[in-house]
Design a protein around this motif. Structure first.
Motif, PDB file in Angstrom:
ATOM      1  N   LYS A 207       0.822  -1.214   0.000  1.00 44.99           N
ATOM      2  CA  LYS A 207       0.000   0.000   0.000  1.00 44.99           C
ATOM      3  C   LYS A 207       0.859   1.269   0.000  1.00 44.99           C
ATOM      4  N   ALA A 208       2.117   1.140   0.402  1.00 45.48           N
ATOM      5  CA  ALA A 208       2.965   2.325   0.569  1.00 45.48           C
ATOM      6  C   ALA A 208       3.277   3.021  -0.747  1.00 45.48           C
ATOM      7  N   ALA A 209       3.389   2.273  -1.816  1.00 50.26           N
ATOM      8  CA  ALA A 209       3.669   2.879  -3.119  1.00 50.26           C
ATOM      9  C   ALA A 209       2.397   3.493  -3.694  1.00 50.26           C
ATOM     10  N   LEU A 211       1.245   3.326  -6.532  1.00 48.54           N
ATOM     11  CA  LEU A 211       0.595   2.354  -7.412  1.00 48.54           C
ATOM     12  C   LEU A 211      -0.070   1.230  -6.633  1.00 48.54           C
ATOM     13  N   GLU A 212       0.135   1.223  -5.309  1.00 46.55           N
ATOM     14  CA  GLU A 212      -0.546   0.336  -4.372  1.00 46.55           C
ATOM     15  C   GLU A 212      -0.424  -1.140  -4.716  1.00 46.55           C
ATOM     16  N   ARG A 213       0.797  -1.555  -4.980  1.00 47.29           N
ATOM     17  CA  ARG A 213       1.097  -2.973  -5.153  1.00 47.29           C
ATOM     18  C   ARG A 213       2.588  -3.175  -4.937  1.00 47.29           C
ATOM     19  N   LEU A 214       2.967  -4.405  -4.696  1.00 45.67           N
ATOM     20  CA  LEU A 214       4.382  -4.741  -4.697  1.00 45.67           C
ATOM     21  C   LEU A 214       4.887  -4.772  -6.135  1.00 45.67           C
ATOM     22  N   GLY A 215       6.170  -4.524  -6.300  1.00 49.18           N
ATOM     23  CA  GLY A 215       6.758  -4.733  -7.603  1.00 49.18           C
ATOM     24  C   GLY A 215       6.808  -6.210  -7.929  1.00 49.18           C
ATOM     25  N   GLU A 216       6.872  -6.511  -9.210  1.00 51.13           N
ATOM     26  CA  GLU A 216       7.078  -7.871  -9.678  1.00 51.13           C
ATOM     27  C   GLU A 216       8.480  -7.964 -10.277  1.00 51.13           C
ATOM     28  N   PRO A 217       9.093  -9.143 -10.238  1.00 48.70           N
ATOM     29  CA  PRO A 217      10.418  -9.268 -10.850  1.00 48.70           C
ATOM     30  C   PRO A 217      10.472  -8.751 -12.287  1.00 48.70           C
ATOM     31  N   ALA A 218       9.404  -8.930 -13.038  1.00 48.60           N
ATOM     32  CA  ALA A 218       9.380  -8.448 -14.428  1.00 48.60           C
ATOM     33  C   ALA A 218       9.466  -6.931 -14.498  1.00 48.60           C
ATOM     34  N   ASP A 219       8.971  -6.219 -13.485  1.00 48.22           N
ATOM     35  CA  ASP A 219       9.087  -4.755 -13.456  1.00 48.22           C
ATOM     36  C   ASP A 219      10.552  -4.343 -13.374  1.00 48.22           C
ATOM     37  N   ILE A 220      11.317  -5.058 -12.574  1.00 51.02           N
ATOM     38  CA  ILE A 220      12.735  -4.742 -12.420  1.00 51.02           C
ATOM     39  C   ILE A 220      13.495  -5.143 -13.680  1.00 51.02           C
ATOM     40  N   ALA A 231      19.805   2.037 -23.602  1.00 53.24           N
ATOM     41  CA  ALA A 231      20.072   3.207 -22.747  1.00 53.24           C
ATOM     42  C   ALA A 231      21.561   3.549 -22.711  1.00 53.24           C
ATOM     43  N   ARG A 232      22.123   3.932 -23.840  1.00 53.64           N
ATOM     44  CA  ARG A 232      23.562   4.177 -23.909  1.00 53.64           C
ATOM     45  C   ARG A 232      23.976   5.514 -23.287  1.00 53.64           C
ATOM     46  N   TRP A 233      23.030   6.393 -23.017  1.00 56.16           N
ATOM     47  CA  TRP A 233      23.368   7.699 -22.438  1.00 56.16           C
ATOM     48  C   TRP A 233      23.041   7.745 -20.950  1.00 56.16           C
ATOM     49  N   VAL A 234      22.626   6.608 -20.390  1.00 64.42           N
ATOM     50  CA  VAL A 234      22.431   6.487 -18.946  1.00 64.42           C
ATOM     51  C   VAL A 234      23.664   5.784 -18.397  1.00 64.42           C
ATOM     52  N   ASN A 235      24.454   6.509 -17.617  1.00 64.73           N
ATOM     53  CA  ASN A 235      25.736   5.973 -17.165  1.00 64.73           C
ATOM     54  C   ASN A 235      26.105   6.587 -15.821  1.00 64.73           C
ATOM     55  N   GLY A 236      26.633   5.756 -14.928  1.00 65.20           N
ATOM     56  CA  GLY A 236      27.024   6.252 -13.609  1.00 65.20           C
ATOM     57  C   GLY A 236      25.843   6.717 -12.786  1.00 65.20           C
ATOM     58  N   GLN A 237      24.728   5.979 -12.850  1.00 68.16           N
ATOM     59  CA  GLN A 237      23.502   6.376 -12.167  1.00 68.16           C
ATOM     60  C   GLN A 237      22.977   5.246 -11.282  1.00 68.16           C
ATOM     61  N   VAL A 238      22.192   5.626 -10.265  1.00 73.46           N
ATOM     62  CA  VAL A 238      21.400   4.684  -9.491  1.00 73.46           C
ATOM     63  C   VAL A 238      19.943   4.903  -9.879  1.00 73.46           C
ATOM     64  N   ILE A 239      19.316   3.885 -10.428  1.00 76.59           N
ATOM     65  CA  ILE A 239      17.944   3.978 -10.924  1.00 76.59           C
ATOM     66  C   ILE A 239      17.012   3.340  -9.899  1.00 76.59           C
ATOM     67  N   TYR A 240      16.150   4.143  -9.308  1.00 78.73           N
ATOM     68  CA  TYR A 240      15.176   3.637  -8.330  1.00 78.73           C
ATOM     69  C   TYR A 240      13.952   3.105  -9.058  1.00 78.73           C
ATOM     70  N   VAL A 241      13.683   1.822  -8.879  1.00 76.67           N
ATOM     71  CA  VAL A 241      12.584   1.145  -9.583  1.00 76.67           C
ATOM     72  C   VAL A 241      11.648   0.627  -8.509  1.00 76.67           C
ATOM     73  N   ASN A 242      10.687   1.476  -8.119  1.00 70.98           N
ATOM     74  CA  ASN A 242       9.911   1.157  -6.916  1.00 70.98           C
ATOM     75  C   ASN A 242       8.463   1.629  -6.927  1.00 70.98           C
ATOM     76  N   GLY A 243       7.962   2.041  -8.073  1.00 75.02           N
ATOM     77  CA  GLY A 243       6.565   2.453  -8.142  1.00 75.02           C
ATOM     78  C   GLY A 243       6.243   3.715  -7.354  1.00 75.02           C
ATOM     79  N   GLY A 244       7.268   4.485  -6.987  1.00 75.57           N
ATOM     80  CA  GLY A 244       7.055   5.694  -6.212  1.00 75.57           C
ATOM     81  C   GLY A 244       7.183   5.496  -4.721  1.00 75.57           C
ATOM     82  N   PHE A 245       7.606   4.291  -4.304  1.00 79.15           N
ATOM     83  CA  PHE A 245       7.815   4.006  -2.882  1.00 79.15           C
ATOM     84  C   PHE A 245       8.859   4.950  -2.309  1.00 79.15           C
ATOM     85  N   ALA A 246       8.535   5.619  -1.227  1.00 75.39           N
ATOM     86  CA  ALA A 246       9.457   6.597  -0.654  1.00 75.39           C
ATOM     87  C   ALA A 246      10.431   5.963   0.309  1.00 75.39           C
TER      88      ALA A 246
END
Length: 246
Positions: A207-209, A211-220, A231-246
């Protein structure tokens, strides 16, 4: 395809279960030959290899302790021998043990950090030596690095280290046309995440996100696919993949 027109090749550590399994499947769907790494569950690794090959893809299983430099050198050798090189390395292997700092068992801390820090370093080291131009190195962090939830300190300490080494690796690979990024999932419905949590805790996290669901492995896996391919221009980054979970 890589520079010589052959199928691109990916090695996925921890590829026998959870997020790693979904990543291996997705990269195979993207047209890559995939090496599915496992530490202990050979049957699960061989199952995903069979699934990929039956669908018309190319896959092998490789094994080894990711914190053992000799074992991982042998695993990388096996991939290169089978497919001719390596273009993408995804380090999804890891363990999670939770508890408060005041009472945490230091033996558990050492065991977890051996896998999550030393293991990530060993895999990154081999990847930095072997990944071909146009390739990608993708390590795994966690959204809790930013969320600071109680009991996660031992785990977060290791994942914060992974973020730091990954961002530095991106700079050290200057001039080689290789990207290095970290993916930081939020609560995701995997055995690693669900283990030890009661239904009320799982429901609250879902419920915290927004989108009100847990992520699925396929989302990641979708984000990993992007970083591993276009994504060749994305480099040296940390990408948060969490549905808006704070």
């Amino acid at each position: 395809m890589n520079a010589v027109g052959t199928r691109r090749v990916a090695l996925v550590t921890g590829g026998s279960g959870g997020i790693g399994r979904a990543v291996a499947r997705r990269l195979a769907e993207d047209g890559m030959a995939v090496a599915v790494h496992y530490a202990g569950n050979r049957a699960a690794a061989e199952e995903i290899v069979a699934e990929i090959t039956e669908a018309g893809g190319q896959a092998i299983a490789v094994t080894g302790d990711i914190a053992d430099e000799n074992a991982m050198a042998a695993a990388f050798d096996a991939v290169e021998s089978a497919f001719g090189g390596i273009d993408v390395v995804v380090n999804a292997a890891g363990i999670m043990i939770l508890g408060p700092i005041a009472t945490f068992d230091l033996a558990d801390l050492d065991r977890m950090h051996r896998t999550n820090i030393r293991g990530a370093f060993v895999v990154s080291q081999q990847a930095a030596r072997r990944v071909r131009a146009g390739g990608a190195i993708i390590n795994f962090s966690t959204s809790v690095v930013r969320g600071q939830a109680p009991n996660y300190a031992p785990y977060v300490a290791g994942k914060a280290a992974v973020e730091g080494m990954t961002l530095i690796l991106a700079r050290e690979l200057r001039g080689r046309d290789i990207t290095a990024n970290a993916v930081a999932p939020g609560p995701t419905a995997t055995p690693l995440f669900l283990n030890g949590k009661d239904e009320a805790t799982i429901a609250a996290l879902a419920k915290a996100a927004p989108l009100e669901r847990l992520g699925e492995p396929a989302d990641i896996a979708e984000t990993v696919s992007h970083l591993a391919g276009p994504a060749r221009w994305v480099n040296g980054q940390v990408i948060y993949v969490n549905g808006g979970f704070a």
